[in-house]
Design an enzyme around this catalytic site. Structure first.
Site, PDB file in Angstrom:
ATOM      1  N   ASP A   1      -1.945  14.217 -11.996  1.00  0.00           N
ATOM      2  CA  ASP A   1      -2.291  14.184 -10.573  1.00  0.00           C
ATOM      3  C   ASP A   1      -3.424  15.182 -10.333  1.00  0.00           C
ATOM      4  O   ASP A   1      -3.585  16.132 -11.104  1.00  0.00           O
ATOM      5  CB  ASP A   1      -1.067  14.550  -9.715  1.00  0.00           C
ATOM      6  CG  ASP A   1      -1.151  13.967  -8.318  1.00  0.00           C
ATOM      7  OD1 ASP A   1      -0.370  13.046  -7.997  1.00  0.00           O
ATOM      8  OD2 ASP A   1      -2.009  14.432  -7.528  1.00  0.00           O
TER       9      ASP A   1
ATOM     10  N   THR B   1      -2.749   3.359  -1.999  1.00  0.00           N
ATOM     11  CA  THR B   1      -3.807   2.539  -1.390  1.00  0.00           C
ATOM     12  C   THR B   1      -3.501   2.434   0.096  1.00  0.00           C
ATOM     13  O   THR B   1      -3.068   1.383   0.577  1.00  0.00           O
ATOM     14  CB  THR B   1      -3.866   1.127  -2.025  1.00  0.00           C
ATOM     15  OG1 THR B   1      -2.548   0.554  -2.008  1.00  0.00           O
ATOM     16  CG2 THR B   1      -4.364   1.176  -3.444  1.00  0.00           C
TER      17      THR B   1
ATOM     18  N   GLU C   1      12.113   2.101  -1.588  1.00  0.00           N
ATOM     19  CA  GLU C   1      12.546   3.481  -1.427  1.00  0.00           C
ATOM     20  C   GLU C   1      14.067   3.466  -1.252  1.00  0.00           C
ATOM     21  O   GLU C   1      14.624   2.571  -0.628  1.00  0.00           O
ATOM     22  CB  GLU C   1      11.867   4.124  -0.219  1.00  0.00           C
ATOM     23  CG  GLU C   1      10.368   4.234  -0.434  1.00  0.00           C
ATOM     24  CD  GLU C   1       9.662   5.040   0.639  1.00  0.00           C
ATOM     25  OE1 GLU C   1      10.326   5.759   1.410  1.00  0.00           O
ATOM     26  OE2 GLU C   1       8.427   4.949   0.712  1.00  0.00           O
TER      27      GLU C   1
ATOM     28  N   LYS D   1       2.235  -9.301  -5.415  1.00  0.00           N
ATOM     29  CA  LYS D   1       2.780  -8.169  -4.662  1.00  0.00           C
ATOM     30  C   LYS D   1       2.587  -8.338  -3.159  1.00  0.00           C
ATOM     31  O   LYS D   1       3.533  -8.198  -2.379  1.00  0.00           O
ATOM     32  CB  LYS D   1       2.118  -6.869  -5.146  1.00  0.00           C
ATOM     33  CG  LYS D   1       2.534  -5.616  -4.403  1.00  0.00           C
ATOM     34  CD  LYS D   1       4.036  -5.372  -4.515  1.00  0.00           C
ATOM     35  CE  LYS D   1       4.514  -4.312  -3.553  1.00  0.00           C
ATOM     36  NZ  LYS D   1       4.337  -2.974  -4.000  1.00  0.00           N
TER      37      LYS D   1
ATOM     38  N   CYS E   1       4.528   0.642   3.058  1.00  0.00           N
ATOM     39  CA  CYS E   1       4.108  -0.581   2.356  1.00  0.00           C
ATOM     40  C   CYS E   1       3.950  -1.786   3.269  1.00  0.00           C
ATOM     41  O   CYS E   1       2.830  -2.273   3.462  1.00  0.00           O
ATOM     42  CB  CYS E   1       5.102  -0.899   1.239  1.00  0.00           C
ATOM     43  SG  CYS E   1       5.071   0.327  -0.066  1.00  0.00           S
TER      44      CYS E   1
HETATM   45  C1  UDX Z   1       9.158  -2.594   0.489  1.00  0.00           C
HETATM   46  C2  UDX Z   1       9.536  -3.777  -0.432  1.00  0.00           C
HETATM   47  O1  UDX Z   1      10.895  -4.149  -0.183  1.00  0.00           O
HETATM   48  C3  UDX Z   1       9.343  -3.378  -1.886  1.00  0.00           C
HETATM   49  O2  UDX Z   1       9.612  -4.500  -2.728  1.00  0.00           O
HETATM   50  C4  UDX Z   1       7.907  -2.913  -2.084  1.00  0.00           C
HETATM   51  O3  UDX Z   1       7.708  -2.483  -3.421  1.00  0.00           O
HETATM   52  C5  UDX Z   1       7.570  -1.775  -1.130  1.00  0.00           C
HETATM   53  O4  UDX Z   1       7.823  -2.190   0.213  1.00  0.00           O
HETATM   54  P1  UDX Z   1      10.345  -0.324   1.252  1.00  0.00           P
HETATM   55  O5  UDX Z   1       9.087  -0.015   2.011  1.00  0.00           O
HETATM   56  O6  UDX Z   1      10.983   0.740   0.454  1.00  0.00           O
HETATM   57  O7  UDX Z   1      10.075  -1.552   0.238  1.00  0.00           O
HETATM   58  O8  UDX Z   1      11.370  -0.810   2.359  1.00  0.00           O
HETATM   59  P2  UDX Z   1      12.345  -2.063   2.604  1.00  0.00           P
HETATM   60  O9  UDX Z   1      13.700  -1.757   2.119  1.00  0.00           O
HETATM   61  O10 UDX Z   1      11.706  -3.309   2.134  1.00  0.00           O
HETATM   62  O11 UDX Z   1      12.385  -2.057   4.207  1.00  0.00           O
HETATM   63  C6  UDX Z   1      11.173  -2.173   4.957  1.00  0.00           C
HETATM   64  C7  UDX Z   1      11.409  -2.069   6.444  1.00  0.00           C
HETATM   65  O12 UDX Z   1      12.005  -3.260   6.930  1.00  0.00           O
HETATM   66  C8  UDX Z   1      12.316  -0.928   6.890  1.00  0.00           C
HETATM   67  O13 UDX Z   1      11.725  -0.308   8.015  1.00  0.00           O
HETATM   68  C9  UDX Z   1      13.622  -1.618   7.254  1.00  0.00           C
HETATM   69  O14 UDX Z   1      14.320  -0.915   8.247  1.00  0.00           O
HETATM   70  C10 UDX Z   1      13.110  -2.955   7.779  1.00  0.00           C
HETATM   71  N1  UDX Z   1      14.082  -4.068   7.652  1.00  0.00           N
HETATM   72  C11 UDX Z   1      14.529  -4.482   6.431  1.00  0.00           C
HETATM   73  C12 UDX Z   1      14.494  -4.740   8.816  1.00  0.00           C
HETATM   74  O15 UDX Z   1      14.086  -4.395   9.932  1.00  0.00           O
HETATM   75  N2  UDX Z   1      15.366  -5.792   8.681  1.00  0.00           N
HETATM   76  C13 UDX Z   1      15.823  -6.226   7.480  1.00  0.00           C
HETATM   77  O16 UDX Z   1      16.594  -7.189   7.453  1.00  0.00           O
HETATM   78  C14 UDX Z   1      15.401  -5.540   6.313  1.00  0.00           C
END
Ligand code: UDX
Length: 476
Positions: free
Chosen positions: A46, A102, A172, A224, A280
C-alpha cells in the site's frame, strides 16, 4: 464454464505462486489474509505507510468479523507481510492482485480510475520477469484492455507480463467466507498460461467444486457490474412496490413474503425498507450507466437511473414518515436515530442511507441523537454536527420518535416494553422492516414502516413459517 487446460504449448506456470496484493483496503486486506490462509506467501502493498504499520502490527483498521484474528494468525505464520516497497513486491510476486479502490469521481458518475492506474504503473515499472497482474477492482468495461497496453509499454519485462481480470464478489460482514467459499470464480484472460496461473492461485477452492467461468477480459469486467446492478434492481423493485403499497393501503412486507415463495424470484435482496448504500452498489450502478452512455448503449441500462432514484426517494420518505408522527413539524423534535452504518455488522458509512436520514432530519431542524454499535467513529468524522449517544438507552431517552435505520441485532432484540419506558412518546419508524410490529403495538407503540399501512401486523397465514421466512428476506 470450462476446464482449465494444461496445454503442451503453454509456458510453465508457477504451481505455488508467490503473491502480492496491491491496495490493502477492504478487498485487499481480506484477499491478502485469505491467500495466506490458503498457504501462499503473500506481500500486501500500500502507499499509506500508517496503514501498513497498523496492519503489520496486527491491527485491522476496518470492522469485519473474524478478519483481525485471521490476519494475526497469518502474520504469525510468516506467510503474510505488509510493505510500502514496490520494488520488493515486484521482486516477490509471481502473481500480483490489484485491489485498490475505484470510487465515484468528484462531480461525475464515472468511476475514478486514478488509483488503479497509479498502482499498475508503479508496479509495472519494477517488473523484470514473467509474471501475471490480476485486476480485482470493479472497473468500467475496457479498462483491462487499456491496462494491458500500459503494462506492456511500461514494464522492463514487456510482453512477458500478462494481465487478467478476476472480479471479487465479497460482501462486507461475510468477507472471509465469500473469499474462501465463493459461489463462483470468474477468470477473464487472454492466454491459457494466464488462466492456468490463476487456477493455481485458487487450486484448493477449485478442488472443492467451485465453478470457474473462464472468459475474455471485457466479460469478466462486466460480470461484476452486472451482478451489482441486478442486486440493486431487485432491492429497488421491492421498494417501488412499497411506493405503490403506500398509495393503496397494501402491505409491502406481506407482498415480499408472498413473492419470495416463488422459487423463480426468491427472497434474497427482496427486503423492502430504506434501500441500499455502501461503497459498492450505489457507485457501481452509476459508473455502469455512465460507461454504457459513453459506449453508445446508454438506453440499454437507462433503467439503472430509475433504480438509483427509487433508492434515493426512500430516504426522503423515511424523513416524511417521522415528520408525520410529530404532527408535521420537525423543528425542535427529539429523534433517536438507531444505526449509522450502511448495513449491520459493518462500520462502513459510505453512502449510508441511515446516516443520510439522520443528516436530513438534523437539517430540517430536528434534534437528532445517533447511536450505532460499530460505526460511531466513522459517523462522527463524517457528520460532526450530529449528536451521538454511547448506548441504545441513552439514544432513545426522552425521544419523541425512534427511527430504526440499520437493522443491528441489538435493535431487533430490544424489548419494546423497556424502551417504551425511556421515550417521551411511543412512536417508532421501522426503516428496515426489522421489528415485530405486533410486539411493538402490544407494548403501546405507534409502529410505522415504509409501504405498510398504519395498523400493520403479521400475516395471518401459518405464523411460525411467516416469522422464519420474513427473517430470511434480505441480504443473507
Ligand atoms: C455488495 C455485493 O453484495 C457484493 O457482491 C459486492 O462484492 C459488493 O457490493 P455489500 O456492499 O457488502 O456487497 O452489501 P450488501 O450485503 O450487498 O448490501 C447492500 C445494501 O443493500 C445494504 O445497504 C443493505 O442494507 C441493502 N439491502 C440488501 C436492502 O435494502 N435489501 C435487501 O434485501 C438486501
Amino acid at each position: 464454464m470450462s476446464q482449465i487446460p494444461a496445454q503442451m504449448t503453454t509456458p510453465p506456470i508457477v504451481e505455488h505462486p508467490r503473491i502480492t496484493v496491491v491496495g490493502t483496503g477492504y478487498l485487499g486486506a481480506t484477499h491478502a489474509v485469505c491467500m495466506a490462509l490458503l498457504g501462499y506467501d503473500v506481500v500486501g502493498l500500500d502507499v499509506d505507510q500508517a496503514k501498513i504499520d497498523q496492519l503489520a502490527a496486527g491491527v485491522l483498521p476496518i470492522f469485519e468479523p473474524d478478519l483481525e484474528e485471521k490476519m494475526q494468525e497469518a502474520l504469525a505464520s510468516g506467510r503474510l507481510r505488509f510493505s510500502t516497497d514496490v520494488a520488493l513486491a515486484a521482486a516477490h510476486g509471481d502473481v500480483h492482485f490489484i485491489c485498490v479502490g475505484t470510487p465515484q469521481s468528484k462531480g461525475s458518475d464515472a468511476a475514478d480510475l486514478s488509483y488503479v492506474d497509479a498502482a499498475v504503473t508503479s508496479l509495472a515499472r519494477e517488473l523484470s520477469r514473467k509474471c501475471l497482474i490480476v485486476g480485482k477492482s470493479t472497473v468500467p468495461i475496457g479498462t483491462a484492455r487499456r491496462l494491458t497496453a500500459l503494462v506492456r509499454s511500461t514494464a522492463p519485462a514487456g510482453d512477458l507480463v500478462e494481465l487478467a481480470w478476476n472480479p471479487e464478489f465479497l460482501r462486507e460482514g461475510y468477507a472471509i467466507k465469500d473469499t474462501l467459499e465463493p459461489d463462483r470464480l470468474v477468470f477473464g484472460a487472454e492466454s491459457d498460461w494466464a488462466r492456468a496461473q490463476l487456477a493455481a492461485c485458487y487450486a484448493s477452492i477449485i478442488a472443492a467444486g467451485t465453478p470457474v467461468v473462464s472468459t475474455d477480459l471485457s466479460t469478466a469486467e462486466l460480470v461484476k457490474v452486472a451482478a451489482n446492478s441486478f442486486l440493486a434492481t431487485k432491492i429497488s423493485y421491492i421498494n417501488a412496490m412499497a411506493e405503490v403499497c403506500e398509495a393503496t393501503g397494501a402491505d409491502v412486507s406481506h407482498l415480499a413474503l408472498a413473492l419470495s415463495y416463488d422459487s423463480r424470484i426468491g427472497g434474497r435482496f427482496l427486503k423492502p425498507g430504506l434501500g441500499f448504500g455502501g461503497g459498492c452498489l450505489p457507485k457501481d450502478i452509476r459508473a455502469f450507466a455512465h460507461r454504457a452512455e459513453t459506449l453508445g448503449v446508454g438506453q440499454a441500462v437507462s433503467f439503472l437511473r430509475h433504480v438509483d432514484a427509487i433508492n434515493q426517494r426512500r430516504r426522503q420518505r423515511t424523513v416524511d414518515l417521522v415528520c408525520e408522527l410529530v404532527g408535521g413539524q420537525l423543528s425542535g423534535a427529539r429523534i433517536a436515530a438507531l444505526g449509522a452504518a450502511f448495513k449491520p455488522n459493518s462500520d462502513d458509512v459510505r453512502d449510508a442511507p441511515a446516516l443520510d436520514v439522520a443528516r436530513m432530519l438534523h437539517e430540517a431542524g430536528a434534534v437528532v441523537t445517533v447511536y450505532d454499535p460499530a460505526a460511531m467513529a466513522n459517523a462522527r468524522r463524517r457528520y460532526p454536527d450530529l449528536s451521538y449517544a454511547q448506548s441504545l438507552d441513552e439514544a432513545v431517552m426522552g425521544a419523541q420518535v425512534v427511527v430504526l435505520l440499520t437493522e443491528w441485532d441489538e435493535f431487533r432484540k430490544a424489548d419494546p416494553l423497556r424502551l417504551g419506558e425511556l421515550v417521551q412518546t411511543r412512536f417508532i419508524v421501522d426503516g428496515r422492516h426489522a421489528l415485530d410490529a405486533n410486539r411493538y403495538q402490544a407494548a403501546g407503540w405507534d409502529y410505522r414502516a415504509l409501504g405498510r399501512p398504519v395498523r400493520a401486523g403479521s400475516v395471518t397465514v401459518i405464523e411460525f413459517e411467516t416469522a422464519e421466512r420474513t427473517a430470511q428476506l434480505g441480504a443473507r
